[in-house]
Motif scaffolding. Sequence first.
Motif, PDB file in Angstrom:
ATOM      1  N   CYS A 138       0.548  -1.369  -0.170  1.00 38.72           N
ATOM      2  CA  CYS A 138       0.143  -0.051   0.143  1.00 38.72           C
ATOM      3  C   CYS A 138       0.625   0.943  -0.134  1.00 38.72           C
ATOM      4  O   CYS A 138       0.422   2.455  -0.566  1.00 38.72           O
ATOM      5  CB  CYS A 138      -0.616   0.145   1.236  1.00 38.72           C
ATOM      6  SG  CYS A 138      -2.208  -0.968   1.372  1.00 38.72           S
ATOM      7  N   GLU A 139       2.224   0.898   0.803  1.00 37.87           N
ATOM      8  CA  GLU A 139       2.894   2.745   0.544  1.00 37.87           C
ATOM      9  C   GLU A 139       3.838   2.631  -0.748  1.00 37.87           C
ATOM     10  O   GLU A 139       4.094   3.364  -0.775  1.00 37.87           O
ATOM     11  CB  GLU A 139       4.098   2.244   1.697  1.00 37.87           C
ATOM     12  CG  GLU A 139       3.353   1.738   2.779  1.00 37.87           C
ATOM     13  CD  GLU A 139       5.085   1.658   3.846  1.00 37.87           C
ATOM     14  OE1 GLU A 139       4.166   1.975   5.320  1.00 37.87           O
ATOM     15  OE2 GLU A 139       5.854   1.195   3.253  1.00 37.87           O
ATOM     16  N   ARG A 140       3.210   1.316  -0.940  1.00 34.95           N
ATOM     17  CA  ARG A 140       4.008   1.786  -2.747  1.00 34.95           C
ATOM     18  C   ARG A 140       2.829   2.219  -3.785  1.00 34.95           C
ATOM     19  O   ARG A 140       2.615   1.748  -4.821  1.00 34.95           O
ATOM     20  CB  ARG A 140       4.543   0.343  -3.189  1.00 34.95           C
ATOM     21  CG  ARG A 140       6.590   0.309  -2.468  1.00 34.95           C
ATOM     22  CD  ARG A 140       6.638   1.828  -2.962  1.00 34.95           C
ATOM     23  NE  ARG A 140       8.789   1.356  -2.666  1.00 34.95           N
ATOM     24  CZ  ARG A 140       9.455   2.030  -3.002  1.00 34.95           C
ATOM     25  NH1 ARG A 140       9.185   2.632  -4.055  1.00 34.95           N
ATOM     26  NH2 ARG A 140      10.730   2.154  -2.642  1.00 34.95           N
ATOM     27  N   TRP A 141       1.894   2.139  -3.691  1.00 34.90           N
ATOM     28  CA  TRP A 141       0.165   2.242  -4.743  1.00 34.90           C
ATOM     29  C   TRP A 141       0.038   4.050  -4.924  1.00 34.90           C
ATOM     30  O   TRP A 141      -0.027   4.995  -3.829  1.00 34.90           O
ATOM     31  CB  TRP A 141      -0.516   1.950  -3.772  1.00 34.90           C
ATOM     32  CG  TRP A 141      -1.852   2.367  -5.260  1.00 34.90           C
ATOM     33  CD1 TRP A 141      -2.497   2.870  -4.884  1.00 34.90           C
ATOM     34  CD2 TRP A 141      -1.916   1.550  -6.071  1.00 34.90           C
ATOM     35  NE1 TRP A 141      -3.642   3.254  -5.799  1.00 34.90           N
ATOM     36  CE2 TRP A 141      -3.690   1.601  -7.113  1.00 34.90           C
ATOM     37  CE3 TRP A 141      -1.533   0.469  -6.521  1.00 34.90           C
ATOM     38  CZ2 TRP A 141      -4.064   1.048  -7.797  1.00 34.90           C
ATOM     39  CZ3 TRP A 141      -2.531  -0.228  -8.170  1.00 34.90           C
ATOM     40  CH2 TRP A 141      -3.467  -0.518  -8.416  1.00 34.90           C
ATOM     41  N   THR A 185      -1.812   7.717 -10.326  1.00 32.29           N
ATOM     42  CA  THR A 185      -1.017   6.857 -11.902  1.00 32.29           C
ATOM     43  C   THR A 185      -2.044   5.381 -12.139  1.00 32.29           C
ATOM     44  O   THR A 185      -1.739   4.539 -12.420  1.00 32.29           O
ATOM     45  CB  THR A 185       0.285   6.417 -12.419  1.00 32.29           C
ATOM     46  OG1 THR A 185       0.527   5.710 -10.887  1.00 32.29           O
ATOM     47  CG2 THR A 185       1.240   7.676 -12.043  1.00 32.29           C
ATOM     48  N   ASN A 186      -2.440   5.270 -10.157  1.00 32.47           N
ATOM     49  CA  ASN A 186      -2.780   3.697 -10.487  1.00 32.47           C
ATOM     50  C   ASN A 186      -2.116   2.747 -10.555  1.00 32.47           C
ATOM     51  O   ASN A 186      -2.583   1.876 -11.088  1.00 32.47           O
ATOM     52  CB  ASN A 186      -4.226   3.616 -11.397  1.00 32.47           C
ATOM     53  CG  ASN A 186      -5.756   4.105 -10.514  1.00 32.47           C
ATOM     54  OD1 ASN A 186      -5.416   4.739  -9.767  1.00 32.47           O
ATOM     55  ND2 ASN A 186      -7.110   3.807 -10.810  1.00 32.47           N
ATOM     56  N   THR A 187      -1.243   3.112  -9.914  1.00 35.59           N
ATOM     57  CA  THR A 187       0.050   1.985 -10.461  1.00 35.59           C
ATOM     58  C   THR A 187       1.010   1.391  -9.316  1.00 35.59           C
ATOM     59  O   THR A 187       1.325   2.451  -8.451  1.00 35.59           O
ATOM     60  CB  THR A 187       1.102   2.255 -11.008  1.00 35.59           C
ATOM     61  OG1 THR A 187       1.431   3.855 -11.168  1.00 35.59           O
ATOM     62  CG2 THR A 187       0.472   2.095 -12.899  1.00 35.59           C
ATOM     63  N   PHE A 188       1.558   0.321  -9.285  1.00 35.95           N
ATOM     64  CA  PHE A 188       2.609   0.680  -7.968  1.00 35.95           C
ATOM     65  C   PHE A 188       4.339   0.287  -8.101  1.00 35.95           C
ATOM     66  O   PHE A 188       4.507   1.401 -10.199  1.00 35.95           O
ATOM     67  CB  PHE A 188       3.324  -1.347  -7.488  1.00 35.95           C
ATOM     68  CG  PHE A 188       2.137  -1.624  -7.390  1.00 35.95           C
ATOM     69  CD1 PHE A 188       1.914  -1.746  -5.341  1.00 35.95           C
ATOM     70  CD2 PHE A 188       0.616  -2.577  -7.352  1.00 35.95           C
ATOM     71  CE1 PHE A 188       0.569  -2.148  -4.869  1.00 35.95           C
ATOM     72  CE2 PHE A 188      -0.080  -3.826  -6.969  1.00 35.95           C
ATOM     73  CZ  PHE A 188      -0.104  -3.076  -5.697  1.00 35.95           C
TER      74      PHE A 188
END
Length: 550
Positions: free
Chosen positions: A164-167, A171-174
């Motif tokens: 979640c910290e990388r979302w 952009t709706n991406t990791f």
Amino acid sequence: MQRWESVAEDRDNKYYLFNADMVRPKRMRSGGSSSARPEQDEDYVPPTDVEEHPIESSRASASSSGAGASSSRGRRRSGLDPVPEVLGVPDTPLLKGLGEHISALCRNQERTPISGWRCTWKNVLTFYQVASPALRDALGRTPLGSFLTIPRIQSDRRLIAALCERWFGDTNTFHFPCCELAITPFDFVMLTGIQIVGEVIPPLPDISMDQAAALMGVSPAIVASDSGWEAGKVKLSWLGSILGKVALAVIDLDSPAFTSTLRVFLLFILGSCFFMTDRSCVDSSFLSLMDPIDRFDTFDWGGAIYASILAGLSRVSRGGGRSARFFYPFLEMWAHEYLDPFRPTLRIPDITSFPRSSRWSAPCSKVDSHLLDKAREELDRLTMRRVTLWPFVDLEDMIRLLCRGARRFLGRRVAFSYLGTCEYFLGERVLHQCDGEFRIPLPPPEMTPILDHDAFMGEMRTAGVPIHHLAGEVVTHSFYLSWFRGVSIGPIMRPFSTRPGATEVGGKLVEKYFQMRPLLAILEEDNRALTEENVSFHHSFVMVPAIPLV
């Protein structure tokens, strides 16, 4: 400067397809288990209980020390117990408001702000496993049938928190150090078995308690006396009690209560796994989509659930709440396929299992009992050698056929409806997940939150729109990485660990070393100057002529 490209000239430029200068959405969108991890699946985790496992490191900084901390603009944040803003976190050309994103807490190795995990998948599968053959067959023929065959896993919530910290909802991406990766619609169908097909689920009108009770086959008096109704919603605990009272193991297709029991079961699944609320209820309006019961199968439940996952990720990553109100086990399913550090051993070592998430035996030595900082570190050091861009490339034709509808979305931009609002899959940003080739995309568009029923938005939802003109030519990963590091977040942790035990001691020593480096440099410079002065003094002493004695 590239101008906006209008999609509908006669609608006062209401919708736009893309803007090369815009970098931020218009709004912030609001298995077998191991004995190493105890069986726990709470329907509600109080905000004081930050995680299911002990927290290994917590260093609250002065800039993020209160629930009502002021923002950098001097205004007090609103909402119930919001995630504090961290000051001094610079934005990138692509990602804005990083001080309010939960990745800012990761920078200081603070505990995750996610405290509620609202998915009761275990209870759903428990009821399903004791259901009669007739009821299981009826459930199996619904769009959720394949999902119910997935063996439940005890989720690694630390890994999920780190993901979640990388979302980023921009952009709706990791955003990982090596590239962007998306949860593609194809990934969703392959891992859940829920097809993306059917009529868009519209905003649902409210229904009365009497109407809801009639569809569930109970009297309104029973609902009221059991306190099963709350502000137009049905309590999940009450639905569970209703299913517990029904003879699920022997109920027959000819039983007068069969249809109403099927409605209660479907409503329980929707509220427990996919459309959660903070008060452990489910919207009773879903029952209107089951009248008659065959109507349930005509709606696009896959698209709605997929959109709810994207919306839930954006909400929790932006500190819009401290609870994960979406089907969060899907993140672990996704990581098993794409990220080597979190890939468990195979339960079914063949290419025939479907949904694909049913083939894993988790957890294993790689992922069992992850520490939060350990999961963060693995993601911080992720390289392309540890990423599988095409996890489903070797599947049998039969499985490819099952997911042919979702495959058409790869390499396109698609809008998905989530009860009247939109979430977007921006395929131009992750073409490498489609063909393995890296391209540099234009900045993301300003995305309208409303899915109107016009021809263009209808096409964007049903088939998506081509987007290769929104991405550049094929480049090497090195060239892509050079661009990506300039616009994205990159590594976000400190260069040392503070985990308990020996690694904590080592981490503190390394930290002290870095703190002492300026002083050591000064001392080294002073020592060098003294050495040179001593050598100079020695030479001058040798050069002095001796005075003869009289």
